[in-house]
Design an enzyme around this catalytic site. Sequence first.
Site, short mmCIF file in Angstrom:
data_model
loop_
_atom_site.label_atom_id
_atom_site.label_comp_id
_atom_site.label_asym_id
_atom_site.label_seq_id
_atom_site.Cartn_x
_atom_site.Cartn_y
_atom_site.Cartn_z
N ASN A 170 0.85 -1.19 0.00
CA ASN A 170 0.00 0.00 0.00
C ASN A 170 0.89 1.24 0.00
O ASN A 170 2.03 1.20 0.46
CB ASN A 170 -0.90 0.01 1.25
CG ASN A 170 -1.90 1.15 1.23
OD1 ASN A 170 -2.39 1.53 0.16
ND2 ASN A 170 -2.21 1.70 2.37
N HIS A 227 0.96 5.23 1.33
CA HIS A 227 0.32 6.08 2.34
C HIS A 227 0.95 7.47 2.31
O HIS A 227 2.18 7.59 2.25
CB HIS A 227 0.50 5.45 3.73
CG HIS A 227 -0.16 6.23 4.82
ND1 HIS A 227 -1.53 6.25 4.98
CD2 HIS A 227 0.35 7.01 5.79
CE1 HIS A 227 -1.83 7.02 6.01
NE2 HIS A 227 -0.70 7.50 6.52
N SER A 283 4.95 6.94 1.98
CA SER A 283 5.59 5.67 2.32
C SER A 283 4.89 4.53 1.59
O SER A 283 3.66 4.54 1.44
CB SER A 283 5.48 5.39 3.83
OG SER A 283 5.97 6.46 4.60
N ASP A 308 -1.84 0.78 8.52
CA ASP A 308 -0.62 1.52 8.14
C ASP A 308 0.56 1.17 9.04
O ASP A 308 1.42 2.03 9.32
CB ASP A 308 -0.88 3.03 8.19
CG ASP A 308 -1.99 3.46 7.26
OD1 ASP A 308 -2.15 2.83 6.20
OD2 ASP A 308 -2.71 4.43 7.59
#
Length: 330
Positions: free
Chosen positions: A122, A124, A151, A160
């Site tokens: 992912n 972020h 990130s 996260d």
Amino acid sequence: MPGPRAKHGKRAILREKARVAVLISGSGTNMAALLYASRLPDAPYRIVLVASNDPSAAGLAIAEAEGVPVFAQAHRGMERAAHDAAMDAAIRASGAEYVALAGYMRVIGPAFVSAWAGRMLNIHPSLLPKYRGLATHQAAIDAGDRVAGCSVHLVTDELDAGEVLGQAQVAVLPGDTAGTLADRVRIAEHQLYPRVLADYVSRPFDADWLVAQVRERALALPQAEETVSHGMPCFGIVKGKKFGWVSLDHHGDGRTALLARISGLDEQAHLIESDPMRYYRPPYFGDEWIGIRLDLGDTDWEAIDGWLQRSWRSVAPKRLTTLIDAADQF
């Protein structure tokens, strides 16, 4: 188009590009960055599916126009587990090996996360571990931060909180609003995500990374040390015998492999017959060693742990093995 080349010393071996599914919920700008980067020479991945929880997501039209298969399943009116299962089924049907979340604004349930553990990334918009969740740009401004950024991390059950694989910093300018800062961070995202994804899907074939994995496990064994022997990383008991080598394109064979001790010729022959792609007889090492390929992309690191422990035990002094056996009883 041929796949990227995995470098091994003087040789270069063609391998298939990693297959990636991208999940989006909106405009799909990070998805587009991943897609266009995948078409550059020597890119190690390709996008095989773009999927969304919103059938009207603008990014789906971009993917379709670029010839990428798409899937959409609205989440409204569905239980989370059922929606996750529908997305997972579409991803698996595409043949994807990795999942990249790119503005996917749907919380993913633990079963879905577990199914793709270590293979779901992912992006972020903060410098994690700072500012998890939403409103990250305003949080950076309110805190008086001089830099913000983005990130790329692995997805875990905790929001996260997975391993950070890469970051890019963006200066916070005087007078920035959350919107102006977000615009610049988004540019950084488009640079960062393709590079980190490319590096991550290449790790299972990267000789330096593979050596580091073996080193970590070998040196965790009692009184183990590392030396260089015959031009290869070598692991042995301090002032004692060797229990493992990492062969790196030895004599131009194009392999990255662990060389571990075994019981003899019969076991060696059995292993090679059972999986000739993975196991081989290492030249000059004799019947009591086996070569175990590490660069096939599917290494079972628990099994490698077992090989190293067994090999270590075969050469360790009895005083060490006795201590280990005693400790294991508690």
